[in-house]
Design a protein around this motif. Structure first.
Motif, PDB file in Angstrom:
ATOM      1  N   GLY A  16       1.460  90.932  32.527  1.00  0.00           N
ATOM      2  CA  GLY A  16       1.799  92.452  32.741  1.00  0.00           C
ATOM      3  C   GLY A  16       2.971  92.448  33.931  1.00  0.00           C
ATOM      4  N   THR A  17       2.878  93.265  34.873  1.00  0.00           N
ATOM      5  CA  THR A  17       3.637  93.183  36.006  1.00  0.00           C
ATOM      6  C   THR A  17       3.414  92.288  37.101  1.00  0.00           C
ATOM      7  OG1 THR A  17       2.013  94.919  37.157  1.00  0.00           O
ATOM      8  CG2 THR A  17       4.054  95.813  35.621  1.00  0.00           C
ATOM      9  N   ALA A  18       2.204  91.274  36.926  1.00  0.00           N
ATOM     10  CA  ALA A  18       2.089  90.351  37.885  1.00  0.00           C
ATOM     11  C   ALA A  18       2.408  88.958  37.726  1.00  0.00           C
ATOM     12  CB  ALA A  18       0.550  90.347  38.068  1.00  0.00           C
ATOM     13  N   HIS A  19       2.770  88.374  38.814  1.00  0.00           N
ATOM     14  CA  HIS A  19       2.937  86.907  38.428  1.00  0.00           C
ATOM     15  C   HIS A  19       1.655  86.022  38.814  1.00  0.00           C
ATOM     16  CE1 HIS A  19       7.180  88.079  39.892  1.00  0.00           C
ATOM     17  NE2 HIS A  19       6.982  88.430  38.875  1.00  0.00           N
ATOM     18  N   VAL A  20       1.411  85.031  37.938  1.00  0.00           N
ATOM     19  CA  VAL A  20      -0.027  84.482  38.256  1.00  0.00           C
ATOM     20  C   VAL A  20       0.147  82.998  38.376  1.00  0.00           C
ATOM     21  CG1 VAL A  20      -2.429  84.235  37.439  1.00  0.00           C
ATOM     22  CG2 VAL A  20      -1.243  86.412  37.113  1.00  0.00           C
ATOM     23  N   VAL A  21      -0.693  82.346  39.128  1.00  0.00           N
ATOM     24  CA  VAL A  21      -0.751  80.848  39.115  1.00  0.00           C
ATOM     25  C   VAL A  21      -1.969  80.514  39.160  1.00  0.00           C
ATOM     26  CG1 VAL A  21      -0.283  80.497  41.714  1.00  0.00           C
ATOM     27  CG2 VAL A  21       0.221  78.625  40.209  1.00  0.00           C
ATOM     28  N   VAL A  31      -7.254  81.352  41.805  1.00  0.00           N
ATOM     29  CA  VAL A  31      -6.118  82.054  41.242  1.00  0.00           C
ATOM     30  C   VAL A  31      -5.303  83.063  42.171  1.00  0.00           C
ATOM     31  CG1 VAL A  31      -5.701  83.344  39.333  1.00  0.00           C
ATOM     32  CG2 VAL A  31      -7.269  81.779  39.034  1.00  0.00           C
ATOM     33  N   LEU A  32      -4.034  82.823  42.126  1.00  0.00           N
ATOM     34  CA  LEU A  32      -3.503  83.647  43.041  1.00  0.00           C
ATOM     35  C   LEU A  32      -2.422  84.593  41.969  1.00  0.00           C
ATOM     36  CD1 LEU A  32      -2.327  84.698  45.914  1.00  0.00           C
ATOM     37  CD2 LEU A  32      -0.396  82.932  45.776  1.00  0.00           C
ATOM     38  N   GLN A  33      -2.463  86.039  42.443  1.00  0.00           N
ATOM     39  CA  GLN A  33      -1.781  87.080  41.697  1.00  0.00           C
ATOM     40  C   GLN A  33      -0.714  87.559  42.627  1.00  0.00           C
ATOM     41  OE1 GLN A  33      -3.481  89.688  38.408  1.00  0.00           O
ATOM     42  NE2 GLN A  33      -3.539  91.017  40.312  1.00  0.00           N
ATOM     43  N   ARG A  34       0.420  88.035  42.296  1.00  0.00           N
ATOM     44  CA  ARG A  34       1.497  88.338  43.115  1.00  0.00           C
ATOM     45  C   ARG A  34       2.125  89.622  42.201  1.00  0.00           C
ATOM     46  NH1 ARG A  34       6.283  84.444  44.158  1.00  0.00           N
ATOM     47  NH2 ARG A  34       6.860  85.152  42.351  1.00  0.00           N
ATOM     48  N   ARG A  35       2.578  90.914  42.811  1.00  0.00           N
ATOM     49  CA  ARG A  35       3.219  91.579  42.527  1.00  0.00           C
ATOM     50  C   ARG A  35       4.181  92.173  43.469  1.00  0.00           C
ATOM     51  NH1 ARG A  35      -1.991  93.347  40.163  1.00  0.00           N
ATOM     52  NH2 ARG A  35      -1.465  93.699  37.669  1.00  0.00           N
TER      53      ARG A  35
END
Length: 281
Positions: A78-83, A89-93
Motif C-alpha cells: 500500500g503506502t508503506a515500505h516494509v522490511v 518487522v519494520l514499517q515506514r510511511r
C-alpha cells in the motif's frame, strides 16, 4: 527573508530502504560515496558506507554491523515500505506536508524485544556548518574520542558524558574544518536538532508514542576514518536509544516493545533558507 521548505525524499527499497535524496530549495542535503559493494550486500555483511540515509535497527555498531534492515530488500505494501527481519518487522510511511517531510515508523516484534534505531543520515555540508542543540544536553563520548581529550580515559568506561556543545572539553558543534579526527557522540534526551550551513538550515524532530529514550547521534569524521583512504563524512542521526551498540546497552538505553507487540515513532524533517531562488545551487 527566511523561507520555510518541506524537503523532498527519494528512497531505494531494493537497497535496504535507503534514502538516496533529501532535497530542499534546490539543495541536496545527503552526501554520497559511490561504492560498488553496496549493490551486492547480503544480510550479515559488513556495512558499506555509501552515504544517503540508512535505516539502522536493531543496533548501530555491533552485530549485525549497522543493524539488520539496511542489507535487506524492502517491499511496498500500500503506502508503506516494509522490511522483514528475523526478529521484527519494520514499517515506514513517508509523506510530505506543506511544512515538513514526515516519516512514520512501526516496529512489530514480541513483547519485551529490545532495540536501537537510527536514521543514519550522512549530510553534504561545508566545513563552516554547525550542529545546534540545547546547551547543556548530556552528551556521551565513546572510546575513539580518547586521543582528543585532555584527560585519560578510565579503563572501565564504555562512555563519558559531558554537556553539549563541548562534552569533556571537546567542542563538537562545529562540523569542520577537516583535521584528521573522527569521533562519535550521542546527545541523550534530545528530540530535535538543526544543522546550519550558510543560508540553509535542516531540522530533525523525533517523537515516540511510548516512553522510550530519544537521542541524536553525531558521527563527525573529518578525514580521520578509515585508517587507509580516510574521507570526510558527517552523520546527524535521530535515534531511539542512547548508545551505539545494543550489546552494551543498559536497561534505560534502549526501546522495549510493549505488550501489544508494536512500537511507533515519527521523524519530522524541515528546512529553511535565506537564499533567493536565483541564488539556489
Amino acid at each position: 527573508m527566511v523561507t520555510d521548505v518541506a524537503p523532498h525524499a527519494h528512497t531505494d527499497l531494493g537497497a535496504g530502504g535507503r534514502w538516496t535524496s533529501l532535497e530542499a530549495a534546490g539543495r541536496e542535503w545527503l552526501w554520497h560515496r559511490p561504492d560498488p559493494a553496496r549493490g551486492t550486500v547480503r544480510p550479515g555483511d559488513a556495512f558499506v558506507d555509501a552515504g544517503g540515509l540508512e535505516e539502522c535497527v536493531p543496533t548501530i555498531r555491533g552485530v549485525p554491523d549497522h543493524g539488520d534492515a539496511w542489507s535487506r530488500a524492502w517491499r511496498r505494501v500500500g503506502t508503506a515500505h516494509v522490511v522483514e527481519c528475523p526478529d521484527f518487522v519494520l514499517q515506514r510511511r513517508i509523506r510530505r506536508t506543506a511544512t515538513a517531510l514526515r516519516a512514520g515508523y512501526e516496529l512489530r516484534a514480541d513483547a519485551g524485544y529490545r532495540f536501537l534505531w537510527a536514521a543514519h543520515a550522512l549530510l553534504d555540508v561545508t566545513p563552516a556548518a554547525c550542529l545546534n542543540a540545547p546547551a547543556g544536553t548530556p552528551t556521551r563520548l565513546f572510546p575513539e574520542a580518547a586521543p582528543l581529550l585532555d584527560r585519560s580515559w578510565p579503563s572501565t568506561a564504555r562512555h563519558l558524558t559531558g554537556p553539549w556543545p563541548a562534552p569533556c572539553g571537546l567542542r563538537l558543534d562545529r562540523l569542520g574544518p577537516d583535521d584528521g579526527t573522527a569521533v562519535g557522540a550521542v546527545l541523550t534526551s534530545c528530540d530535535r536538532v538543526t544543522v546550519t550551513d550558510g543560508p540553509d538550515t535542516l531540522a530533525f524532530a523525533l517523537r515516540a508514542e511510548a516512553p522510550v529514550p530519544v537521542s541524536v547521534a553525531l558521527w563527525r569524521n573529518l578525514r580521520g576514518f578509515p585508517t587507509t583512504g580516510a574521507y570526510r563524512s558527517i552523520g546527524v542521526e535521530p535515534m531511539i536509544g542512547s548508545v551505539f551498540d545494543l550489546a552494551e546497552a543498559g536497561p534505560a538505553d534502549v526501546a522495549e516493545v510493549p505488550a501489544d507487540g508494536r512500537l511507533r515513532w515519527e521523524l519530522a524533517i524541515t528546512a529553511t533558507t535565506t537564499r533567493t531562488p536565483e541564488a539556489s545551487p
